[in-house]
Design a protein around this motif. Sequence first.
Motif, PDB file in Angstrom:
ATOM      1  N   LYS A 202     -10.408  36.997 -31.031  1.00 30.35           N
ATOM      2  CA  LYS A 202     -10.115  37.331 -29.543  1.00 30.35           C
ATOM      3  C   LYS A 202      -8.941  36.620 -29.204  1.00 30.35           C
ATOM      4  CE  LYS A 202     -12.288  36.864 -25.018  1.00 30.35           C
ATOM      5  NZ  LYS A 202     -13.497  36.099 -24.230  1.00 30.35           N
ATOM      6  N   ILE A 203      -8.832  35.348 -29.601  1.00 30.91           N
ATOM      7  CA  ILE A 203      -7.355  34.996 -29.093  1.00 30.91           C
ATOM      8  C   ILE A 203      -6.079  35.442 -29.667  1.00 30.91           C
ATOM      9  CG2 ILE A 203      -6.109  32.588 -29.121  1.00 30.91           C
ATOM     10  CD1 ILE A 203      -8.600  31.309 -28.681  1.00 30.91           C
ATOM     11  N   ARG A 204      -6.456  35.764 -31.057  1.00 29.22           N
ATOM     12  CA  ARG A 204      -5.170  36.392 -31.654  1.00 29.22           C
ATOM     13  C   ARG A 204      -4.964  37.647 -31.304  1.00 29.22           C
ATOM     14  NH1 ARG A 204      -7.544  34.894 -37.456  1.00 29.22           N
ATOM     15  NH2 ARG A 204      -9.353  34.495 -35.874  1.00 29.22           N
ATOM     16  N   ARG A 205      -5.818  38.511 -30.776  1.00 29.03           N
ATOM     17  CA  ARG A 205      -5.414  39.789 -30.392  1.00 29.03           C
ATOM     18  C   ARG A 205      -4.981  39.707 -28.886  1.00 29.03           C
ATOM     19  NH1 ARG A 205      -5.213  43.275 -34.420  1.00 29.03           N
ATOM     20  NH2 ARG A 205      -7.078  43.634 -35.439  1.00 29.03           N
ATOM     21  N   SER A 206      -5.444  38.764 -28.224  1.00 29.75           N
ATOM     22  CA  SER A 206      -4.884  38.330 -26.799  1.00 29.75           C
ATOM     23  C   SER A 206      -3.568  38.021 -27.054  1.00 29.75           C
ATOM     24  CB  SER A 206      -5.746  37.145 -26.042  1.00 29.75           C
ATOM     25  OG  SER A 206      -7.141  37.797 -25.636  1.00 29.75           O
ATOM     26  N   THR A 207      -3.070  37.390 -27.893  1.00 26.40           N
ATOM     27  CA  THR A 207      -1.715  36.792 -28.316  1.00 26.40           C
ATOM     28  C   THR A 207      -0.846  38.181 -28.467  1.00 26.40           C
ATOM     29  OG1 THR A 207      -2.236  34.740 -28.819  1.00 26.40           O
ATOM     30  CG2 THR A 207      -0.299  35.494 -29.483  1.00 26.40           C
ATOM     31  N   GLU A 208      -1.591  38.988 -29.616  1.00 27.59           N
ATOM     32  CA  GLU A 208      -0.737  40.216 -30.014  1.00 27.59           C
ATOM     33  C   GLU A 208      -0.608  41.094 -28.754  1.00 27.59           C
ATOM     34  OE1 GLU A 208      -2.095  43.835 -32.588  1.00 27.59           O
ATOM     35  OE2 GLU A 208      -2.883  42.008 -33.287  1.00 27.59           O
ATOM     36  N   SER A 209      -1.439  41.349 -27.936  1.00 30.35           N
ATOM     37  CA  SER A 209      -1.254  42.188 -26.802  1.00 30.35           C
ATOM     38  C   SER A 209      -0.340  41.675 -25.938  1.00 30.35           C
ATOM     39  CB  SER A 209      -2.576  42.209 -26.005  1.00 30.35           C
ATOM     40  OG  SER A 209      -2.352  42.972 -24.753  1.00 30.35           O
ATOM     41  N   ALA A 210      -0.260  40.184 -25.573  1.00 28.08           N
ATOM     42  CA  ALA A 210       0.763  39.669 -24.801  1.00 28.08           C
ATOM     43  C   ALA A 210       2.112  39.840 -25.224  1.00 28.08           C
ATOM     44  CB  ALA A 210       0.396  38.166 -24.238  1.00 28.08           C
ATOM     45  N   GLN A 211       2.394  39.439 -26.711  1.00 24.06           N
ATOM     46  CA  GLN A 211       3.443  39.499 -27.450  1.00 24.06           C
ATOM     47  C   GLN A 211       4.231  40.931 -27.100  1.00 24.06           C
ATOM     48  OE1 GLN A 211       3.684  38.186 -31.293  1.00 24.06           O
ATOM     49  NE2 GLN A 211       5.795  38.211 -31.449  1.00 24.06           N
ATOM     50  N   ALA A 212       3.394  42.161 -27.302  1.00 22.47           N
ATOM     51  CA  ALA A 212       3.655  43.794 -27.291  1.00 22.47           C
ATOM     52  C   ALA A 212       4.134  43.631 -25.844  1.00 22.47           C
ATOM     53  CB  ALA A 212       2.582  44.467 -27.747  1.00 22.47           C
ATOM     54  N   ARG A 213       3.453  43.460 -24.911  1.00 19.55           N
ATOM     55  CA  ARG A 213       3.814  43.437 -23.651  1.00 19.55           C
ATOM     56  C   ARG A 213       5.270  42.831 -23.250  1.00 19.55           C
ATOM     57  NH1 ARG A 213      -1.718  44.676 -21.923  1.00 19.55           N
ATOM     58  NH2 ARG A 213      -1.421  47.047 -21.709  1.00 19.55           N
ATOM     59  N   ALA A 214       5.529  41.626 -23.726  1.00 21.30           N
ATOM     60  CA  ALA A 214       6.798  40.931 -23.532  1.00 21.30           C
ATOM     61  C   ALA A 214       7.985  41.753 -24.203  1.00 21.30           C
ATOM     62  CB  ALA A 214       6.547  39.367 -24.177  1.00 21.30           C
ATOM     63  N   GLN A 215       7.577  42.210 -25.229  1.00 23.20           N
ATOM     64  CA  GLN A 215       8.507  43.272 -25.953  1.00 23.20           C
ATOM     65  C   GLN A 215       8.742  44.433 -25.125  1.00 23.20           C
ATOM     66  OE1 GLN A 215       6.602  43.668 -29.798  1.00 23.20           O
ATOM     67  NE2 GLN A 215       7.764  41.710 -30.710  1.00 23.20           N
ATOM     68  N   ALA A 216       7.891  45.092 -24.508  1.00 28.00           N
ATOM     69  CA  ALA A 216       7.968  46.302 -23.744  1.00 28.00           C
ATOM     70  C   ALA A 216       8.790  45.829 -22.539  1.00 28.00           C
ATOM     71  CB  ALA A 216       6.368  46.846 -23.397  1.00 28.00           C
ATOM     72  N   ARG A 217       8.573  44.677 -21.855  1.00 33.60           N
ATOM     73  CA  ARG A 217       9.219  44.374 -20.821  1.00 33.60           C
ATOM     74  C   ARG A 217      10.792  44.250 -21.090  1.00 33.60           C
ATOM     75  NH1 ARG A 217       4.827  45.356 -19.633  1.00 33.60           N
ATOM     76  NH2 ARG A 217       6.093  47.461 -19.892  1.00 33.60           N
ATOM     77  N   GLU A 218      11.284  43.868 -22.394  1.00 36.11           N
ATOM     78  CA  GLU A 218      12.562  43.823 -22.747  1.00 36.11           C
ATOM     79  C   GLU A 218      13.086  44.831 -22.808  1.00 36.11           C
ATOM     80  OE1 GLU A 218      13.575  40.870 -25.744  1.00 36.11           O
ATOM     81  OE2 GLU A 218      12.105  39.623 -25.348  1.00 36.11           O
ATOM     82  N   ASP A 219      12.366  45.830 -23.677  1.00 38.24           N
ATOM     83  CA  ASP A 219      12.665  47.372 -23.471  1.00 38.24           C
ATOM     84  C   ASP A 219      13.058  47.866 -22.130  1.00 38.24           C
ATOM     85  OD1 ASP A 219      12.722  46.951 -26.455  1.00 38.24           O
ATOM     86  OD2 ASP A 219      10.535  47.777 -26.356  1.00 38.24           O
ATOM     87  N   ASP A 220      12.145  47.506 -21.223  1.00 37.49           N
ATOM     88  CA  ASP A 220      12.415  48.198 -20.171  1.00 37.49           C
ATOM     89  C   ASP A 220      13.553  47.837 -19.158  1.00 37.49           C
ATOM     90  OD1 ASP A 220       9.914  49.437 -20.136  1.00 37.49           O
ATOM     91  OD2 ASP A 220       8.845  48.105 -18.863  1.00 37.49           O
ATOM     92  N   TRP A 221      13.911  46.389 -19.563  1.00 35.15           N
ATOM     93  CA  TRP A 221      15.236  45.828 -19.100  1.00 35.15           C
ATOM     94  C   TRP A 221      16.380  46.647 -19.573  1.00 35.15           C
ATOM     95  CZ3 TRP A 221      19.711  43.849 -20.996  1.00 35.15           C
ATOM     96  CH2 TRP A 221      20.729  43.234 -20.215  1.00 35.15           C
ATOM     97  N   HIS A 222      16.325  47.020 -20.883  1.00 31.67           N
ATOM     98  CA  HIS A 222      17.398  47.886 -21.498  1.00 31.67           C
ATOM     99  C   HIS A 222      17.558  49.006 -21.001  1.00 31.67           C
ATOM    100  CE1 HIS A 222      18.819  44.783 -24.392  1.00 31.67           C
ATOM    101  NE2 HIS A 222      17.569  44.746 -24.496  1.00 31.67           N
ATOM    102  N   ASP A 223      16.089  49.938 -20.824  1.00 31.02           N
ATOM    103  CA  ASP A 223      16.248  50.871 -20.296  1.00 31.02           C
ATOM    104  C   ASP A 223      16.902  51.172 -18.735  1.00 31.02           C
ATOM    105  OD1 ASP A 223      15.473  53.937 -20.128  1.00 31.02           O
ATOM    106  OD2 ASP A 223      13.898  53.398 -18.713  1.00 31.02           O
ATOM    107  N   ALA A 224      16.477  49.964 -17.812  1.00 28.56           N
ATOM    108  CA  ALA A 224      17.144  49.959 -16.831  1.00 28.56           C
ATOM    109  C   ALA A 224      18.697  49.505 -16.305  1.00 28.56           C
ATOM    110  CB  ALA A 224      16.331  48.754 -15.783  1.00 28.56           C
ATOM    111  N   ARG A 225      19.079  48.811 -17.672  1.00 29.81           N
ATOM    112  CA  ARG A 225      20.453  48.642 -17.637  1.00 29.81           C
ATOM    113  C   ARG A 225      21.344  50.115 -18.024  1.00 29.81           C
ATOM    114  NH1 ARG A 225      23.732  44.870 -21.732  1.00 29.81           N
ATOM    115  NH2 ARG A 225      25.619  44.587 -20.501  1.00 29.81           N
ATOM    116  N   ILE A 226      20.725  50.820 -18.981  1.00 25.10           N
ATOM    117  CA  ILE A 226      21.111  52.142 -19.208  1.00 25.10           C
ATOM    118  C   ILE A 226      21.331  53.157 -17.991  1.00 25.10           C
ATOM    119  CG2 ILE A 226      21.149  54.260 -20.829  1.00 25.10           C
ATOM    120  CD1 ILE A 226      20.065  52.262 -22.937  1.00 25.10           C
TER     121      ILE A 226
END
Length: 482
Positions: A144-168
């Motif tokens: 459960k904790i590992r999956r929660s961490t996996e989900s949070a990490q994926a969303r952190a990466q998604a937010r970084e991708d959103d930043w690049h999309d906003a910059r473009i």
Amino acid sequence: MYTSRCALWRTTLRLCAIGLTIALGGCAVVGPNHAQLETKTSSAWQAPLPHGGQVAALGDWWSQFNDPELTGLQRSAESDSPTLAKAWANIEKARATLTSARGSGLPAMNGQASVTRGTQQTGEVATARSAGLDASWEIDLFGKIRRSTESAQARAQAREDDWHDARISLAAEVADTYVQYRACRLLADAHAQELTSIGKTVKATESLVRAGLNASSDGSLARASLASTTSAGLAQSAQCELLVKSLVDLTGRAEPQLRDRLASGANRIPQPGAIDIQSVPAQALRQRPDLASAERELAAASAEIGVAQADLYPSISLSGSINVSSVSMASSQTTWSFGPTLSLPLFDGGKRKAAVDSARAAYNAAMADWRQSVRTAVKEVEQSLVRLNSTASRTEQAERAAQEYRLHVVGIEAQWRAGSASLLDLEESRRQALAAQIELIGLQRDRVEYWIALYKALGGGWQSHTPAMSPEDLDSLSKTSP
């Protein structure tokens, strides 16, 4: 009694050993494992490639405009963009969530201490001291904790991708608005030149009317043409003013300073270099940060299925505490406790099962969003290619038409001065020439805008794993850039 206590103690130690062995040896992780998705697209672009697909790097594409004002505006926009600041705040929030998720898998410890002084029944003043330490650790039996961490990490990466999309998107919007402004000024100049020519015609016509060589209706026609062109010129100037306001909003620059910089630049439509569009759609789409963000959201949704499924199974946590207390000079007393806690989900009215169904539905929705994003991305590139190809052919014809209409006006004006052509013929030729010039400028503007749209559709030169930049870093970059 002693024997039973020893047996209980041995049982507790066995449970702790089992829990530690499971935790350290790796437990079963329930839920699906997300794998990188392959985009099912065609092997080549269907629309024609402009310039034969001439290769140029997207990363430094803006410098190929050879327009310092455009580069400066983009730097200003990046250094003071509320949109990028919000995107960065979302990154920080997601990273904090990731840290919290990781911390859930580590032991937690809390300490407390107190000192109190008071009067006892005997009248003596006593000082009581106590100190304690509590510890707990949830063993991640089913991931459960590992999956929660996996989900949070994926969303952190998604937010970084959103930043690049906003910059473009910000860079493309600034460039698009700047190109519109330059084209607007050219159109305003065309109207001004036409006004000057018509003003001369009005004066000449009025002289001929006063001399009785022309009918009074010719004077009315000339003045009507002057008023009509003046109105069109005023509307064009107002449009230019609106574009200035948009640039102020995008860049955060003071308007007087912005106007001075715009006035110092060349009054022309900047022309970009070509873009590398020979790659097949699947390769090009991997360079789009918005698609990368959608894929990461899909990965997060997949991990959340595992989180919900892990709630269906038992959980074990280890907890312990130790406390030391004393009153005045009396000997201290020590108490302690340690042992496992087992939680068994027995009956919840289907709540946990519904949570699993909800997580699966959220994953299916994220999958649909990702598939639609891929289709939209392919459509945007294909449409940009079609528009570029169309405007390239139309611009050639518009240039020829504008040149021929200008020659026609010169000929008709000479005939009018010689008396072999009417004023109506002259004004009609002028309107045709002005319309041709306006169409040409509009096509030149549209062609650059379609290049910018293609730049954005191809991901703006973004590469995966490129780090996002804080507002402070962007501000420093703006100050150090030429």
